[in-house]
Design an enzyme around this catalytic site. Structure first.
Site, PDB file in Angstrom:
ATOM      1  N   VAL A  50       0.837  -1.196   0.000  1.00 38.10           N
ATOM      2  CA  VAL A  50       0.000   0.000   0.000  1.00 38.10           C
ATOM      3  C   VAL A  50       0.878   1.255   0.000  1.00 38.10           C
ATOM      4  CG1 VAL A  50      -1.747   1.314   1.283  1.00 38.10           C
ATOM      5  CG2 VAL A  50      -1.892  -1.180   1.185  1.00 38.10           C
ATOM      6  N   CYS A  51       1.989   1.215   0.716  1.00 37.56           N
ATOM      7  CA  CYS A  51       2.851   2.390   0.889  1.00 37.56           C
ATOM      8  C   CYS A  51       3.268   3.048  -0.426  1.00 37.56           C
ATOM      9  CB  CYS A  51       4.068   2.040   1.724  1.00 37.56           C
ATOM     10  SG  CYS A  51       3.655   1.429   3.374  1.00 37.56           S
ATOM     11  N   PRO A  52       3.741   2.299  -1.426  1.00 43.85           N
ATOM     12  CA  PRO A  52       4.152   2.992  -2.649  1.00 43.85           C
ATOM     13  C   PRO A  52       2.990   3.666  -3.372  1.00 43.85           C
ATOM     14  CG  PRO A  52       4.335   0.617  -2.946  1.00 43.85           C
ATOM     15  CD  PRO A  52       4.040   0.868  -1.497  1.00 43.85           C
TER      16      PRO A  52
ATOM     17  N   GLU B 134       0.464   5.161  -1.917  1.00 42.24           N
ATOM     18  CA  GLU B 134       0.226   6.423  -1.196  1.00 42.24           C
ATOM     19  C   GLU B 134       1.300   7.461  -1.509  1.00 42.24           C
ATOM     20  OE1 GLU B 134      -1.810   5.568   2.983  1.00 42.24           O
ATOM     21  OE2 GLU B 134       0.257   4.883   2.870  1.00 42.24           O
ATOM     22  N   LEU B 135       2.550   7.023  -1.480  1.00 43.60           N
ATOM     23  CA  LEU B 135       3.647   7.961  -1.705  1.00 43.60           C
ATOM     24  C   LEU B 135       3.642   8.483  -3.140  1.00 43.60           C
ATOM     25  CD1 LEU B 135       6.531   6.319   0.351  1.00 43.60           C
ATOM     26  CD2 LEU B 135       4.814   7.979   1.078  1.00 43.60           C
TER      27      LEU B 135
END
Length: 187
Positions: free
Chosen positions: A46-48, A50-51
């Site tokens: 999920v992190c990439p 969002e970033l």
């Protein structure tokens, strides 16, 4: 204890930005609006997304006078390696702070002590270094950078118009409320 209305605690951390390592402190959050986005870990799922979404909206956030900082408990070296290998992360031009000591994650109360990872936390900080907005999400729930625009605009409006507040679903140019005794019980 709520972090709303508190000044960012002192810290020193190493970061990665545009092919360079740099040192970031709480002083970097002063003199402008800041958006600090904590996320669990580099090289995850999920992190990439969002970033990358933050990067896709970075110019619009900067146009509001806001600087963006992403933070995980990884090192600044790991941020560089991720930046060099991920198509989504290669696009990022804002500052990626490493927090392997967990100082920032503890200061912002987003550290999951059991895993040593940060929760998904978004903080809007005013030019005085005071936290004006906090949003914490579960690990599997990605954030939407579009939501930040109205929150920042509302925070800026309230800062510049003492005695006025922004109601639900407020948009720039919309009607605000004056916090006077005449309004009590009339909404």
């Amino acid at each position: 204890m709520s972090l709303i209305g508190t000044e960012v605690k002192p810290f020193t951390a190493e970061a990665y930005q545009n092919g360079k390592f740099l040192t970031v402190t709480e002083q970097d959050f002063k003199g402008k609006w800041s958006v600090v986005c904590f996320y669990p870990a580099d090289f995850t799922f999920v992190c990439p997304t969002e970033l990358e979404d933050l990067q896709n909206n970075y110019e619009k956030l900067k146009a509001l006078g806001a600087e963006v900082y992403s933070v995980s408990t990884d090192t600044h070296f790991t941020h560089k390696a991720w930046h060099d290998t991920s198509e989504a992360i290669k696009k990022i031009t804002y500052i990626m702070i490493g927090d392997p000591s967990h100082t920032l994650s503890r200061n912002f109360d987003v550290l999951d002590e059991a895993t040593g990872l940060a929760d998904r936390g978004t903080f809007i900080i005013d030019p005085d270094g005071v936290i004006q907005s906090v949003e914490i999400s579960a690990g599997g729930i990605g954030r939407d950078a579009d939501i930040l625009f109205n929150k920042i605009k509302a925070a800026q409006y309230v800062r510049n118009h003492p005695g006025e507040v922004c109601p639900a679903k407020w948009k720039e140019g919309g009607e605000t409320l004056k916090t006077t005794i005449d309004l009590v019980g009339k909404i």
